[in-house]
Design a protein around this motif. Structure first.
Motif, PDB file in Angstrom:
ATOM      1  N   ARG A   1       0.814  -1.217   0.000  1.00  0.00           N
ATOM      2  CA  ARG A   1       0.000   0.000   0.000  1.00  0.00           C
ATOM      3  C   ARG A   1       0.852   1.273   0.000  1.00  0.00           C
ATOM      4  N   SER A   2       2.120   1.135  -0.367  1.00  0.00           N
ATOM      5  CA  SER A   2       3.024   2.279  -0.344  1.00  0.00           C
ATOM      6  C   SER A   2       4.288   1.958  -1.137  1.00  0.00           C
TER       7      SER A   2
ATOM      8  N   ASP B   1       0.657   4.314   2.435  1.00  0.00           N
ATOM      9  CA  ASP B   1       0.193   4.029   3.784  1.00  0.00           C
ATOM     10  C   ASP B   1       1.322   4.188   4.809  1.00  0.00           C
TER      11      ASP B   1
END
Length: 138
Positions: free
Chosen positions: A62-63, A86
């Protein structure tokens, strides 16, 4: 998070398709980080740095993070150039892996050059401010 980052050795033999797919997936997070770069780089410039081996691409779930080595006469630093996505994943999952990788590559310190909010976010992970940069456009 990817088990291993995209490294310079892979750049010499061509970019693997799975790395291109990860780049495309993570690109929006990196583009968002570039909005605070001061206009020094575009996303294509970052990609060239990764492919040339001058920067390392760390794709998470997520990042994403882009790091670079900075070599000085008395220290080798792993610098977080860009990070986005994130924050819990960046700090809780990715940072310890990047720390270990940096140590294994001879780094004695980790740096982040960014907005003031990073000072507060990174303090629990052992980071401390060491200097301030200001700018005047000419």
């Amino acid at each position: 998070m990817s088990a291993t980052p995209f490294t310079p050795a892979q750049a010499m033999s061509g970019v693997p398709p799975h790395i291109v797919a990860e780049w495309d997936r993570c690109r929006p997070w990196l583009e968002a980080a570039l909005e605070h770069d001061g206009g020094h780089y575009g996303i294509e410039d970052v990609w060239r740095e990764v492919v040339s081996g001058s920067a390392t691409f760390w794709p998470g779930k997520r990042s994403a993070v882009i790091t670079q080595f900075w070599n000085f006469p008395r220290a080798r630093t792993c610098n977080h150039w860009l990070a986005g996505g994130d924050m819990a994943e960046l700090l809780g999952e990715m940072q310890p892996v990047i720390d270990d990788w940096a140590r294994a590559n001879g780094c004695t310190e980790m740096t982040i050059a960014g907005r003031v909010g990073w000072v507060r976010a990174m303090k629990p992970f052992g980071f401390e401010p060491i200097f301030t940069v200001v700018r005047k456009r000419l």
